[in-house]
Design an enzyme around this catalytic site. Structure first.
Site, short mmCIF file in Angstrom:
data_model
loop_
_atom_site.label_atom_id
_atom_site.label_comp_id
_atom_site.label_asym_id
_atom_site.label_seq_id
_atom_site.Cartn_x
_atom_site.Cartn_y
_atom_site.Cartn_z
N LYS A 69 -1.44 7.65 0.36
CA LYS A 69 -1.45 6.68 1.46
C LYS A 69 -1.84 7.42 2.74
CE LYS A 69 1.30 3.42 4.07
NZ LYS A 69 2.58 2.72 4.24
N LYS A 106 -4.44 4.03 -0.98
CA LYS A 106 -4.39 3.06 0.12
C LYS A 106 -4.84 3.72 1.41
CE LYS A 106 -1.09 0.55 2.81
NZ LYS A 106 0.29 0.35 3.13
#
Ligand code: PBG
Length: 328
Positions: free
Chosen positions: A195, A248
């Site tokens: 992330k 992400k």
């Protein structure tokens, strides 16, 4: 004069042959719709930067899940907007906290809906950071305790899967052991493994009221410049017993998705985040792009890069555009 004997256009001649050699599909089974659960009753508050998305109080959220399920979207990812916040996020981990309440409401309305809950503190802390602050930074090990408490509270409420998005070190094994100790050995963990500290989360922070009140998230989320480090994050999460790993955002990180797919043998999720969604919506509202075709092309690219699962705010509209078909 040279004319080619190999002609790739032969296999593009009509829809039948094109379909026969089609390499990638996006199925509604691959899509997860993120939803925002709000405290209160009868609340349907539009999120201005994310047209078609709302903060919903739990009874309306349950209705929305019923509608999504009927359209063929069988899984949702929940974020919570609580009534009050505290210093650590522990406020999210009680039986009557917003996410446990939302889970129970959904399961009562439509038990078949597969409910995934995001596990993080930023929506629940007064300062908007993803954990407990010590000396102006998020303390890793104190934060693990609040994350695990959330995961266990969600499991008690009947969640199907938990998805930690905080980026603390060691949180997967900590949450796994906490769930197991409480008897929830069968609840899978989808780890937000790679992330990145991304500007693409901007609209989400409006939606979830979770913008950090000071500083940024760069001491815990990843540097967008790094790819090797992403492989290390994923490797560690797999060792810590993650069931699914996530990359992400998705679009600026398709290379990371592909590299993960080629490197690891585990289901891969990709989060088509709020900023990616809002850019499409803004351009479509201006009449600059063909929204349906662009959206399908974007989701196709994420699948082609190697994602098994796509978390996307486009999920509901995709289902509506498909009009009963299951994939494109
Ligand atoms: C919470 C969290 C964020 C997103 C998902 N979980 C925001 C952030 O890290 O600031 C972003 C989702 C999106 O932009 O759609 N940590």
């Amino acid at each position: 004069m040279y004319f080619p004997s190999t002609r790739l256009r032969r296999l593009r001649a009509n829809p039948t042959i094109r379909a026969m050699v089609n390499e990638t599909t996006v199925s509604l089974d691959n899509l997860v719709m993120p939803l925002f659960a709000s405290a209160g009753k009868n609340i349907k508050k539009p999120i201005s930067s994310m047209p078609g998305n709302y903060q919903l109080s739990v009874e309306l959220l349950a209705q929305e899940c019923k509608e999504l399920y009927a359209l063929g979207i069988k899984s949702v990812l929940l974020f919570g907007i609580p009534e009050t916040k505290d210093d650590t996020g522990m406020i999210a981990a009680h039986d009557d906290s917003i996410i446990p309440s939302a889970i129970r409401a959904i399961k009562q309305e439509i038990p078949e809906m597969y409910v995934i809950a995001d596990v993080c503190n930023c929506e629940y802390t007064t300062h908007g950071h993803c954990g407990t602050i010590v000396n102006n930074d998020v303390d890793n090990d104190l934060t693990l305790k609040t994350l695990a408490a959330q995961a266990v509270a969600f499991a008690k409420a009947g969640v199907d899967m938990v998805a930690p998005s905080d980026m603390m070190d060691g949180r997967i094994v900590y949450i796994r052991e906490s769930l197991d100790e409480e008897g929830y050995t069968n609840i899978p963990i989808m780890a937000y493994s790679a992330k990145y500290a991304s500007a693409f989360y901007g609209p989400f922070r409006e939606a979830a009221e979770s913008a950090p009140q000071f500083g940024d998230r760069k001491t815990y989320q990843m540097n967008p410049a790094n790819s090797n480090e992403a492989m290390r994050e994923i490797e560690l999460d797999i060792e810590e017993a993650a069931d699914i790993i996530m990359v992400k955002p998705a679009l600026s990180y398709l290379d990371i998705i592909r590299r993960a797919k080629d490197t690891f043998n585990i289901p891969i999720a990709a989060y088509n985040v709020s900023g990616e969604f809002s850019m499409v919506k803004a351009a479509a509202a201006n009449g600059w792009i063909d929204e349906e075709r662009i959206t399908k092309e974007i989701l196709m690219s994420i699948r082609r890069a190697g994602a098994d699962i796509i978390l996307t705010y486009h999920a509901k509209e995709i289902a509506q555009w498909l009009k009963g078909e299951k994939y494109f």
